[in-house]
Motif scaffolding. Sequence first.
Motif, PDB file in Angstrom:
ATOM      1  N   GLU A 136       2.060   8.728   1.786  1.00 30.33           N
ATOM      2  CA  GLU A 136       3.170   9.672   1.682  1.00 30.33           C
ATOM      3  C   GLU A 136       2.878  10.955   2.454  1.00 30.33           C
ATOM      4  OE1 GLU A 136       6.032   9.035   0.412  1.00 30.33           O
ATOM      5  OE2 GLU A 136       5.545   7.106  -0.525  1.00 30.33           O
ATOM      6  N   VAL A 137       1.667  11.461   2.325  1.00 27.33           N
ATOM      7  CA  VAL A 137       1.312  12.724   2.970  1.00 27.33           C
ATOM      8  C   VAL A 137       1.387  12.607   4.491  1.00 27.33           C
ATOM      9  CG1 VAL A 137      -0.599  14.303   3.418  1.00 27.33           C
ATOM     10  CG2 VAL A 137      -0.069  13.631   1.078  1.00 27.33           C
ATOM     11  N   MET A 138       0.898  11.496   5.056  1.00 24.18           N
ATOM     12  CA  MET A 138       0.914  11.335   6.507  1.00 24.18           C
ATOM     13  C   MET A 138       2.329  11.434   7.063  1.00 24.18           C
ATOM     14  SD  MET A 138      -2.221  11.013   7.642  1.00 24.18           S
ATOM     15  CE  MET A 138      -1.853  10.483   9.315  1.00 24.18           C
ATOM     16  N   GLN A 139       3.310  10.999   6.282  1.00 19.26           N
ATOM     17  CA  GLN A 139       4.690  11.010   6.768  1.00 19.26           C
ATOM     18  C   GLN A 139       5.294  12.404   6.793  1.00 19.26           C
ATOM     19  OE1 GLN A 139       7.169   7.507   5.410  1.00 19.26           O
ATOM     20  NE2 GLN A 139       5.363   7.172   4.124  1.00 19.26           N
ATOM     21  N   THR A 140       4.618  13.389   6.217  1.00 18.70           N
ATOM     22  CA  THR A 140       5.098  14.766   6.280  1.00 18.70           C
ATOM     23  C   THR A 140       4.594  15.490   7.518  1.00 18.70           C
ATOM     24  OG1 THR A 140       3.234  15.768   5.061  1.00 18.70           O
ATOM     25  CG2 THR A 140       5.045  14.835   3.754  1.00 18.70           C
TER      26      THR A 140
ATOM     27  N   ARG B  98       7.492   1.740   8.455  1.00 23.97           N
ATOM     28  CA  ARG B  98       6.530   2.157   7.438  1.00 23.97           C
ATOM     29  C   ARG B  98       6.251   0.963   6.541  1.00 23.97           C
ATOM     30  NH1 ARG B  98       7.548   6.116  10.537  1.00 23.97           N
ATOM     31  NH2 ARG B  98       7.766   8.249   9.817  1.00 23.97           N
ATOM     32  N   THR B  99       4.978   0.613   6.404  1.00 18.65           N
ATOM     33  CA  THR B  99       4.604  -0.536   5.582  1.00 18.65           C
ATOM     34  C   THR B  99       3.414  -0.167   4.702  1.00 18.65           C
ATOM     35  OG1 THR B  99       5.298  -2.045   7.346  1.00 18.65           O
ATOM     36  CG2 THR B  99       3.958  -2.967   5.579  1.00 18.65           C
ATOM     37  N   LEU B 100       3.621  -0.177   3.376  1.00 17.17           N
ATOM     38  CA  LEU B 100       2.551   0.065   2.414  1.00 17.17           C
ATOM     39  C   LEU B 100       2.288  -1.232   1.659  1.00 17.17           C
ATOM     40  CD1 LEU B 100       0.591   1.867   0.803  1.00 17.17           C
ATOM     41  CD2 LEU B 100       2.535   2.454  -0.695  1.00 17.17           C
ATOM     42  N   ARG B 101       1.068  -1.754   1.813  1.00 18.93           N
ATOM     43  CA  ARG B 101       0.678  -2.972   1.108  1.00 18.93           C
ATOM     44  C   ARG B 101      -0.338  -2.623   0.023  1.00 18.93           C
ATOM     45  NH1 ARG B 101       1.588  -4.165   6.519  1.00 18.93           N
ATOM     46  NH2 ARG B 101      -0.423  -3.189   6.978  1.00 18.93           N
ATOM     47  N   ARG B 102      -0.855  -3.638  -0.615  1.00 19.60           N
ATOM     48  CA  ARG B 102      -1.766  -3.432  -1.750  1.00 19.60           C
ATOM     49  C   ARG B 102      -3.004  -2.639  -1.346  1.00 19.60           C
ATOM     50  NH1 ARG B 102      -2.622  -5.725  -6.753  1.00 19.60           N
ATOM     51  NH2 ARG B 102      -4.795  -5.985  -7.426  1.00 19.60           N
ATOM     52  N   ASN B 103      -3.597  -2.965  -0.208  1.00 22.77           N
ATOM     53  CA  ASN B 103      -4.868  -2.344   0.182  1.00 22.77           C
ATOM     54  C   ASN B 103      -4.839  -1.686   1.560  1.00 22.77           C
ATOM     55  OD1 ASN B 103      -6.433  -2.962  -2.172  1.00 22.77           O
ATOM     56  ND2 ASN B 103      -6.496  -5.086  -1.488  1.00 22.77           N
TER      57      ASN B 103
ATOM     58  N   THR C 158       4.353   3.783  11.999  1.00 21.85           N
ATOM     59  CA  THR C 158       4.642   3.980  13.416  1.00 21.85           C
ATOM     60  C   THR C 158       5.783   4.972  13.533  1.00 21.85           C
ATOM     61  OG1 THR C 158       6.269   2.191  13.570  1.00 21.85           O
ATOM     62  CG2 THR C 158       3.958   1.614  13.934  1.00 21.85           C
ATOM     63  N   GLY C 159       5.849   5.659  14.658  1.00 26.03           N
ATOM     64  CA  GLY C 159       6.923   6.625  14.862  1.00 26.03           C
ATOM     65  C   GLY C 159       7.073   6.963  16.328  1.00 26.03           C
TER      66      GLY C 159
ATOM     67  N   ARG D 223       9.197  12.951  22.397  1.00 26.71           N
ATOM     68  CA  ARG D 223       7.962  13.574  22.896  1.00 26.71           C
ATOM     69  C   ARG D 223       6.736  12.688  22.730  1.00 26.71           C
ATOM     70  NH1 ARG D 223       4.307  17.011  20.462  1.00 26.71           N
ATOM     71  NH2 ARG D 223       5.528  16.985  18.539  1.00 26.71           N
ATOM     72  N   ILE D 224       6.590  12.016  21.573  1.00 26.18           N
ATOM     73  CA  ILE D 224       5.360  11.269  21.296  1.00 26.18           C
ATOM     74  C   ILE D 224       5.638   9.890  20.716  1.00 26.18           C
ATOM     75  CG2 ILE D 224       3.951  13.337  20.905  1.00 26.18           C
ATOM     76  CD1 ILE D 224       4.262  12.809  17.860  1.00 26.18           C
ATOM     77  N   ILE D 225       4.620   9.005  20.874  1.00 24.45           N
ATOM     78  CA  ILE D 225       4.538   7.733  20.174  1.00 24.45           C
ATOM     79  C   ILE D 225       3.357   7.857  19.219  1.00 24.45           C
ATOM     80  CG2 ILE D 225       4.350   5.223  20.412  1.00 24.45           C
ATOM     81  CD1 ILE D 225       4.797   5.616  23.429  1.00 24.45           C
ATOM     82  N   SER D 226       3.523   7.381  17.979  1.00 20.52           N
ATOM     83  CA  SER D 226       2.473   7.547  16.985  1.00 20.52           C
ATOM     84  C   SER D 226       2.217   6.243  16.249  1.00 20.52           C
ATOM     85  CB  SER D 226       2.901   8.640  15.985  1.00 20.52           C
ATOM     86  OG  SER D 226       1.977   8.753  14.929  1.00 20.52           O
ATOM     87  N   TYR D 227       0.940   5.989  15.972  1.00 19.39           N
ATOM     88  CA  TYR D 227       0.540   4.809  15.191  1.00 19.39           C
ATOM     89  C   TYR D 227      -0.581   5.223  14.248  1.00 19.39           C
ATOM     90  CZ  TYR D 227      -1.440   0.238  13.995  1.00 19.39           C
ATOM     91  OH  TYR D 227      -1.906  -0.869  13.308  1.00 19.39           O
ATOM     92  N   THR D 228      -0.453   4.865  12.963  1.00 25.63           N
ATOM     93  CA  THR D 228      -1.488   5.158  11.978  1.00 25.63           C
ATOM     94  C   THR D 228      -1.764   3.912  11.152  1.00 25.63           C
ATOM     95  OG1 THR D 228      -0.852   7.493  11.798  1.00 25.63           O
ATOM     96  CG2 THR D 228      -2.132   6.569   9.981  1.00 25.63           C
ATOM     97  N   TYR D 229      -3.045   3.626  10.952  1.00 25.68           N
ATOM     98  CA  TYR D 229      -3.446   2.511  10.091  1.00 25.68           C
ATOM     99  C   TYR D 229      -4.570   2.992   9.189  1.00 25.68           C
ATOM    100  CZ  TYR D 229      -5.564  -1.816   8.464  1.00 25.68           C
ATOM    101  OH  TYR D 229      -6.080  -2.813   7.664  1.00 25.68           O
TER     102      TYR D 229
END
Length: 559
Positions: A263-267, A277-282, A287-288, A292-298
């Motif tokens: 949740e925090v990363m999305q702010t 946005r995909t939140l799984r068990r573990n 992505t966004g 201006r930018i392309i973003s990826y977080t895992y």
Amino acid sequence: MIRFIVGILAVLWATAAVAQGSAWVQIEAHPDQARGQQRAEFYASGLPDVEGYRLSSGWYAVALGPYSEAEAINVLSQLRASGRIPRDSFLANGANFRTQFFASTPGVAPVETVVVPLVAGEETQAEARVSERSLSRQDRALVQVALRWEGVYTSAIDADFGPGTRRAMAAWQQANGFEATGVMTTRQRQGMLKAYREAVAALDMTPTIETTMGVEIDLPLGLVTFDRFEPPFAQYRATSGDDRQVLLISQIGDRGTLASLYEVMQTLEIVPLDGSRTLRRNDFTLTGQNDRIISYTYARLDGGAIKGFSLVWPVDDAKRQRLALQAMQESFLPLEGVLSDTIGSAAQDIDLLAGLAIRRPERARSGFYVDTAGAVLTTASAVDQCTRVTVGEDIPMTIGAVDGDLGVAYLTPQKSIAPLAVARMAQVEPRLQSDIAVAGFSFGGILTAPSLTYGTFSDVKGLDGDVRVQRLEVLSEPGDAGGPVFDASGAVMGMLLDAESGARQLPGSVAFALDASVLAEFLATNGLAMPASAPESDMAPEDLTILAADMTVLVSCWN
């Protein structure tokens, strides 16, 4: 370098064969239909054949078509080359298209696709085929890797120049001003491979073991360099001062911590609103993309620790972003150790999280609930030219109606909500010089609750004699506009309007409110009824503060 190229060659990609006569150019996809509809209408204003489909994934795609395969390749190449569609647009066969939600109307001129003649001095097609047969298996695989880097090939890296590879070659030729034969000449291959190798060299993907974080990963150290630790991140900034950056993530935690981080990363501004946005068990993936930018977080939970990474890249350098991201995904490996909370020295700032900018709305105003279903009244300026409007704790709203002349708008929630309190309309106008109170988010959401500012009811009309407006003597801020104006009993006697702008400068304590009867008429015209207030005695200040907090909401405009 060898490790990077070998890693790329080892990855298998799903086949994307396009059937003859049923090919589309997919431009964008969005998680909600409203945004998909908006973008489809935008493209339809300047392009023909715009259609919108709900995908099997639940997302909403904007596409051009249907075309024959050859037409689709030409349209993709021409529009990408002219910058009229995103560079990451691609061919789609429509297999995952479900319900159609948008169809463009006739009238937009068709896209002219021109096949450019073969550049003088090149090989003939027969000579190109002879040259191609001399390639080793490794060379052929590298051509496919480069085509995938160019964004025209999505099938397996198998060193087999089958129909998928031929289509990709034709698309590359068309986009680069060559005859789309599907057989690349020696010069064309060499030019493409040279550009690919230069991109790989510029990235300088370097195996990195960050013992402080407990993370092993290949990083593009040709374009980013280590900056600092700010828990839970190690931050790498661009060497050239642009928007490139890498974050490594490391912290102790459990599934609750993982969900909170999600949740925090999305702010953060580095995670644009448009993306999956995909939140799984573990684990989770974000992505966004914006202009201006392309973003990826895992990030994933493993053995009581959360490890991950973010890659943020300029949107106009998507090809190198794809290379860097693939290498990082393939090489990412959590190790023993977690970043200590005591490391780091970022300056404390309410607009920053671990030294990273938190996303803020373009503007913020106030509003208040007017029915039990969650409808909100606010000022028209609060929602003017907004891509997205929210109230409270990021509740998405739909604009129901706007009256620019009155300066008022009403919003309806996209999901069911239950307000703690709803405005009651004052039936009797208070006496002149009686006490009033204005509730609003004076500081644009910096405070989590609205402020209550007391003042005086000065006149039943505006300075120009407008009887729809009340004049108040109260100190207010821009963020208060749209908030309710209470009489002494707690009934709503009006809505605070935006301060006047222009050459005339009024004293700072002069404010204006739209009369409650005008608000009621506006709502009735749009099918809403605001409950009336029964005559009551004066409300205690502490009770009025609670009522204002339960009824007043922050209205945020996002773009």
